[in-house]
Motif scaffolding. Structure first.
Motif, PDB file in Angstrom:
ATOM      1  N   VAL A 114       0.846  -1.196   0.000  1.00 26.67           N
ATOM      2  CA  VAL A 114       0.000   0.000   0.000  1.00 26.67           C
ATOM      3  C   VAL A 114       0.880   1.244   0.000  1.00 26.67           C
ATOM      4  CG1 VAL A 114      -1.637   1.358   1.365  1.00 26.67           C
ATOM      5  CG2 VAL A 114      -2.011  -1.090   1.044  1.00 26.67           C
ATOM      6  N   GLY A 115       1.915   1.233   0.841  1.00 30.33           N
ATOM      7  CA  GLY A 115       2.837   2.366   0.878  1.00 30.33           C
ATOM      8  C   GLY A 115       3.500   2.587  -0.469  1.00 30.33           C
ATOM      9  N   ASP A 116       3.911   1.520  -1.112  1.00 31.50           N
ATOM     10  CA  ASP A 116       4.518   1.625  -2.440  1.00 31.50           C
ATOM     11  C   ASP A 116       3.552   2.255  -3.435  1.00 31.50           C
ATOM     12  OD1 ASP A 116       6.724   0.348  -1.376  1.00 31.50           O
ATOM     13  OD2 ASP A 116       6.268  -1.598  -2.301  1.00 31.50           O
ATOM     14  N   ALA A 117       2.308   1.819  -3.387  1.00 30.02           N
ATOM     15  CA  ALA A 117       1.305   2.343  -4.314  1.00 30.02           C
ATOM     16  C   ALA A 117       1.041   3.820  -4.051  1.00 30.02           C
ATOM     17  CB  ALA A 117       0.014   1.540  -4.199  1.00 30.02           C
ATOM     18  N   LEU A 118       0.992   4.206  -2.782  1.00 29.83           N
ATOM     19  CA  LEU A 118       0.743   5.609  -2.444  1.00 29.83           C
ATOM     20  C   LEU A 118       1.907   6.508  -2.842  1.00 29.83           C
ATOM     21  CD1 LEU A 118      -0.977   5.207   1.040  1.00 29.83           C
ATOM     22  CD2 LEU A 118      -2.050   5.841  -1.138  1.00 29.83           C
ATOM     23  N   ARG A 119       3.129   5.979  -2.774  1.00 28.17           N
ATOM     24  CA  ARG A 119       4.305   6.744  -3.197  1.00 28.17           C
ATOM     25  C   ARG A 119       4.278   6.964  -4.708  1.00 28.17           C
ATOM     26  NH1 ARG A 119       6.892   4.730   0.759  1.00 28.17           N
ATOM     27  NH2 ARG A 119       7.522   2.770  -0.153  1.00 28.17           N
ATOM     28  N   GLY A 120       3.659   6.047  -5.415  1.00 27.60           N
ATOM     29  CA  GLY A 120       3.488   6.213  -6.853  1.00 27.60           C
ATOM     30  C   GLY A 120       4.623   5.703  -7.705  1.00 27.60           C
ATOM     31  N   ASP A 121       5.768   5.391  -7.106  1.00 29.92           N
ATOM     32  CA  ASP A 121       6.878   4.933  -7.939  1.00 29.92           C
ATOM     33  C   ASP A 121       7.031   3.413  -7.941  1.00 29.92           C
ATOM     34  OD1 ASP A 121       7.906   4.421  -5.439  1.00 29.92           O
ATOM     35  OD2 ASP A 121       9.748   5.572  -5.712  1.00 29.92           O
TER      36      ASP A 121
END
Length: 138
Positions: A114-121
């Motif tokens: 989820v954190g990866d997705a929110l960071r967008g990269d």
């Protein structure tokens, strides 16, 4: 399946050895007493406790093995219907509500995605596995 076949072969041998004392015909049970009758729950619990002690593993209730089985099947990707059938439930809801849980490391992994997705990269700053920039599907 190999273990079940071996157990069945042992039951057949026990039946022959017990002769007329064998009461296991028609029960269709996986585990029985030496004369083919169903194992009393109290005896099963005592036997299981002795096995745990001999193996030097933490003592758990015999019934807890159902929870462990369901959770491991769930964690390995087995679908709910298959787990339901293994446990003999009539409802998937019972299976998923009562007999499964998500392990903490699985939760961490999900939150990391989820954190990866929110960071967008699609990558975490501490990742150096060559997948930086690859989008992560949550």
């Amino acid at each position: 399946m190999t273990a079940l076949r071996a157990q069945r072969a042992q039951q057949i041998a026990d039946g022959k050895a017990a002769g007329d004392a064998w009461k296991g015909h028609g029960h269709g049970l996986v585990s029985t007493t030496k004369n083919g009758t169903p194992i009393e729950p109290r005896d099963l619990n005592r036997y299981f406790e002795a096995l745990c002690a001999r193996a030097e593993v933490r003592r758990v209730r015999f019934h807890d093995l159902r929870h462990t089985c369901a959770s491991l099947l769930h964690e390995q990707g087995a679908d709910a219907r298959m787990i339901m059938e293994v446990l003999g439930h009539s409802s998937i809801r019972v299976t998923m509500d009562l007999y499964t849980f998500v392990r903490l490391d699985s939760q961490r992994s999900a939150f990391d995605r989820v954190g990866d997705a929110l960071r967008g990269d699609g990558s975490r700053p501490d990742d150096d596995d060559g997948t930086a920039g690859v989008p992560v599907t949550v």
